[in-house]
Design a protein around this motif. Structure first.
Motif, PDB file in Angstrom:
ATOM      1  N   PRO A 112       6.919  11.862  -5.426  1.00 22.68           N
ATOM      2  CA  PRO A 112       7.222  13.138  -6.076  1.00 22.68           C
ATOM      3  C   PRO A 112       7.963  14.097  -5.150  1.00 22.68           C
ATOM      4  O   PRO A 112       8.596  15.046  -5.616  1.00 22.68           O
ATOM      5  N   HIS A 113       7.877  13.856  -3.833  1.00 21.88           N
ATOM      6  CA  HIS A 113       8.574  14.689  -2.859  1.00 21.88           C
ATOM      7  C   HIS A 113       9.967  14.168  -2.519  1.00 21.88           C
ATOM      8  O   HIS A 113      10.633  14.715  -1.635  1.00 21.88           O
ATOM      9  N   ARG A 158       0.838  -1.209   0.000  1.00 18.94           N
ATOM     10  CA  ARG A 158       0.000   0.000   0.000  1.00 18.94           C
ATOM     11  C   ARG A 158       0.869   1.254   0.000  1.00 18.94           C
ATOM     12  O   ARG A 158       0.590   2.230  -0.706  1.00 18.94           O
ATOM     13  N   GLN A 159       1.921   1.238   0.789  1.00 21.89           N
ATOM     14  CA  GLN A 159       2.817   2.390   0.851  1.00 21.89           C
ATOM     15  C   GLN A 159       3.602   2.561  -0.445  1.00 21.89           C
ATOM     16  O   GLN A 159       3.767   3.682  -0.948  1.00 21.89           O
ATOM     17  N   LEU A 160       4.073   1.460  -0.983  1.00 25.94           N
ATOM     18  CA  LEU A 160       4.891   1.522  -2.188  1.00 25.94           C
ATOM     19  C   LEU A 160       4.110   2.106  -3.363  1.00 25.94           C
ATOM     20  O   LEU A 160       4.658   2.882  -4.162  1.00 25.94           O
ATOM     21  N   SER A 161       2.845   1.774  -3.459  1.00 26.26           N
ATOM     22  CA  SER A 161       2.015   2.360  -4.519  1.00 26.26           C
ATOM     23  C   SER A 161       1.478   3.728  -4.111  1.00 26.26           C
ATOM     24  O   SER A 161       1.376   4.638  -4.940  1.00 26.26           O
ATOM     25  N   GLY A 162       1.164   3.897  -2.823  1.00 30.63           N
ATOM     26  CA  GLY A 162       0.541   5.130  -2.354  1.00 30.63           C
ATOM     27  C   GLY A 162       1.425   6.355  -2.478  1.00 30.63           C
ATOM     28  O   GLY A 162       0.947   7.448  -2.819  1.00 30.63           O
ATOM     29  N   ALA A 205      17.035   1.315   3.967  1.00 34.71           N
ATOM     30  CA  ALA A 205      16.980   0.880   2.569  1.00 34.71           C
ATOM     31  C   ALA A 205      15.548   0.897   2.053  1.00 34.71           C
ATOM     32  O   ALA A 205      15.281   1.309   0.911  1.00 34.71           O
ATOM     33  N   GLN A 206      14.599   0.460   2.885  1.00 39.49           N
ATOM     34  CA  GLN A 206      13.190   0.520   2.492  1.00 39.49           C
ATOM     35  C   GLN A 206      12.741   1.967   2.321  1.00 39.49           C
ATOM     36  O   GLN A 206      11.959   2.295   1.418  1.00 39.49           O
ATOM     37  N   ALA A 207      13.234   2.851   3.188  1.00 39.01           N
ATOM     38  CA  ALA A 207      12.903   4.274   3.061  1.00 39.01           C
ATOM     39  C   ALA A 207      13.380   4.814   1.714  1.00 39.01           C
ATOM     40  O   ALA A 207      12.695   5.632   1.079  1.00 39.01           O
ATOM     41  N   GLY A 208      14.532   4.352   1.280  1.00 38.13           N
ATOM     42  CA  GLY A 208      15.031   4.767  -0.027  1.00 38.13           C
ATOM     43  C   GLY A 208      14.119   4.326  -1.154  1.00 38.13           C
ATOM     44  O   GLY A 208      13.940   5.056  -2.138  1.00 38.13           O
ATOM     45  N   GLU A 209      13.531   3.151  -1.018  1.00 32.80           N
ATOM     46  CA  GLU A 209      12.594   2.668  -2.044  1.00 32.80           C
ATOM     47  C   GLU A 209      11.338   3.534  -2.090  1.00 32.80           C
ATOM     48  O   GLU A 209      10.831   3.865  -3.173  1.00 32.80           O
ATOM     49  N   LEU A 210      10.821   3.909  -0.916  1.00 30.89           N
ATOM     50  CA  LEU A 210       9.635   4.762  -0.883  1.00 30.89           C
ATOM     51  C   LEU A 210       9.957   6.165  -1.414  1.00 30.89           C
ATOM     52  O   LEU A 210       9.155   6.764  -2.135  1.00 30.89           O
ATOM     53  N   ARG A 211      11.123   6.670  -1.056  1.00 28.62           N
ATOM     54  CA  ARG A 211      11.524   7.993  -1.554  1.00 28.62           C
ATOM     55  C   ARG A 211      11.617   7.987  -3.079  1.00 28.62           C
ATOM     56  O   ARG A 211      11.270   8.983  -3.742  1.00 28.62           O
ATOM     57  N   LEU A 223       8.201  10.871   4.885  1.00 27.98           N
ATOM     58  CA  LEU A 223       7.651  11.281   3.595  1.00 27.98           C
ATOM     59  C   LEU A 223       6.261  11.883   3.741  1.00 27.98           C
ATOM     60  O   LEU A 223       5.894  12.807   3.004  1.00 27.98           O
ATOM     61  N   SER A 224       5.489  11.401   4.714  1.00 25.29           N
ATOM     62  CA  SER A 224       4.151  11.951   4.940  1.00 25.29           C
ATOM     63  C   SER A 224       4.215  13.401   5.399  1.00 25.29           C
ATOM     64  O   SER A 224       3.308  14.193   5.110  1.00 25.29           O
ATOM     65  N   MET A 225       5.279  13.769   6.127  1.00 27.43           N
ATOM     66  CA  MET A 225       5.426  15.172   6.539  1.00 27.43           C
ATOM     67  C   MET A 225       5.574  16.081   5.318  1.00 27.43           C
ATOM     68  O   MET A 225       5.110  17.224   5.324  1.00 27.43           O
TER      69      MET A 225
END
Length: 271
Positions: A105-106, A31-35, A95-101, A74-76
Motif C-alpha cells: 500500500p506504500h 513471506r515478504q511477497l505476502s507480508g 526487479a524483485q523490489a518492484g514486485e514487492l512495491r 519498504l519497511s522504512m
C-alpha cells in the motif's frame, strides 16, 4: 575509479544477479511477497526499528544504499518515512523490489534506482534526510572512503546516516572451518576474499556463481571514513547478537562473547 574498484564492483554485480533466483525460491521471499500487502509489515528487527525511530525516520525522505530486493526500503515506509528510495546495482534484485512495491500500500512512496554506487545520478545529491546502510553492504565496497563520501553527498545538511552492520571482528572467524572459534583471518587483512559460491544467507547449500569480492574493513576504517566524509559521529553501539548468516549463530551466547554487530549514527555537517 581505480581498476580494482571497477573490477570488484562489476564482479559483484554479476555475482548478485546470478544469485537472485535463489532468493526468489526461498520461504522468506514468499513471506515478504505476502507480508508487504499489510501496511504495517516490516522486516526490521527491534534494534533496527528502534534506532531508525530514534533518529527521525518518521516524516523523513529516506534512502537505503545497497537495498537488495527493497524489503528494508519498504519497511522504512511502514515505520513512517515520507518517501523512501532504494539504490542497488543489481538489476535482478531491483526487479524483485518492484514486485514487492507492487503489492505494498506504500508503493507509491517508494522509488528504486539501479546504479553503480560510485557513479550515482546527480539528481539524487543532497535529497535525503536519512540514509540507511544495513548488513553486509560495507564489505562489498572496495573503496570504503569513497563510498562513504557518496553516501554523505546524498544527505541534506544536518541529515543522518544510520548504519546497522555486522562487526568487523566477525570477519576474523570461519564458522564452518575445522576450528570455528579460533581466528582464521587477520583483523587487518587487506586483500579481498574472493569466492565463486552463490550468495545465500539461509544456510542452504550454495551452487556456483561468478566470483564475488568480499572486502575486509576495520572499525577504524568505518569511523574514519565517516568523519572524512563530513559526518559527525553521534553514537557507536556494539551488540552480542548476530545479524549475519545462520552459520554465525554459533558465536551467540558464549561466555567469552564477541561483538557480533553494531549500530553507528552520524550527522552531516552544516545547517
Amino acid at each position: 575509479m581505480t581498476r580494482d574498484t571497477d573490477t570488484a564492483t562489476k564482479a559483484n554485480r554479476l555475482a548478485w544477479n546470478a544469485s537472485a533466483h535463489r532468493h526468489r525460491q526461498s520461504d522468506e521471499w514468499q513471506r515478504q511477497l505476502s507480508g508487504f500487502a499489510d501496511p504495517s509489515f516490516s522486516t526490521f528487527d527491534p534494534v533496527a526499528a528502534s534506532i531508525l525511530a530514534g533518529n527521525g525516520l518518521r516524516g523523513a525522505r529516506a534512502v537505503q544504499v545497497g537495498c537488495n530486493n527493497g524489503r528494508e526500503t519498504l519497511s522504512m515506509l511502514a515505520l513512517g518515512a515520507e518517501h523512501a528510495t532504494g539504490i542497488d546495482q543489481s538489476d535482478a534484485f531491483i526487479a524483485q523490489a518492484g514486485e514487492l512495491r507492487a503489492v505494498s500500500p506504500h508503493g507509491g512512496k517508494a522509488s528504486f534506482v539501479c546504479a553503480n554506487v560510485y557513479a550515482l545520478p546527480d539528481a539524487l545529491a543532497a535529497g535525503f534526510d536519512l540514509a540507511l546502510i544495513t548488513i553486509g553492504v560495507l564489505n562489498w565496497m572496495p573503496d570504503l572512503p569513497r563510498f562513504l563520501a557518496v553516501v554523505s553527498s546524498l544527505l541534506t545538511p544536518g541529515g543522518r546516516l544510520v548504519i546497522y552492520e555486522t562487526h568487523p571482528v566477525l570477519d576474523m572467524f570461519e564458522p564452518e572451518g575445522e576450528n570455528p572459534h579460533a581466528p582464521a583471518y587477520s583483523y587487518f587483512r587487506a586483500e579481498p576474499f574472493i569466492t565463486d559460491d552463490e550468495i545465500v544467507y539461509d544456510g542452504s547449500i550454495a551452487g556456483k556463481a561468478p566470483p564475488s569480492w568480499w572486502q575486509f574493513h576495520t572499525m577504524g576504517d568505518v569511523v574514519t571514513g565517516c568523519v572524512r566524509a563530513g559526518l559527525q559521529i553521534a553514537e557507536l553501539k556494539e551488540y552480542p547478537h548476530s545479524n549475519r548468516e545462520v552459520a554465525y549463530d554459533i558465536y551467540v551466547g558464549n561466555e567469552a562473547q564477541l561483538p557480533l554487530c553494531y549500530t553507528l549514527v552520524a550527522t552531516k555537517s552544516g545547517q
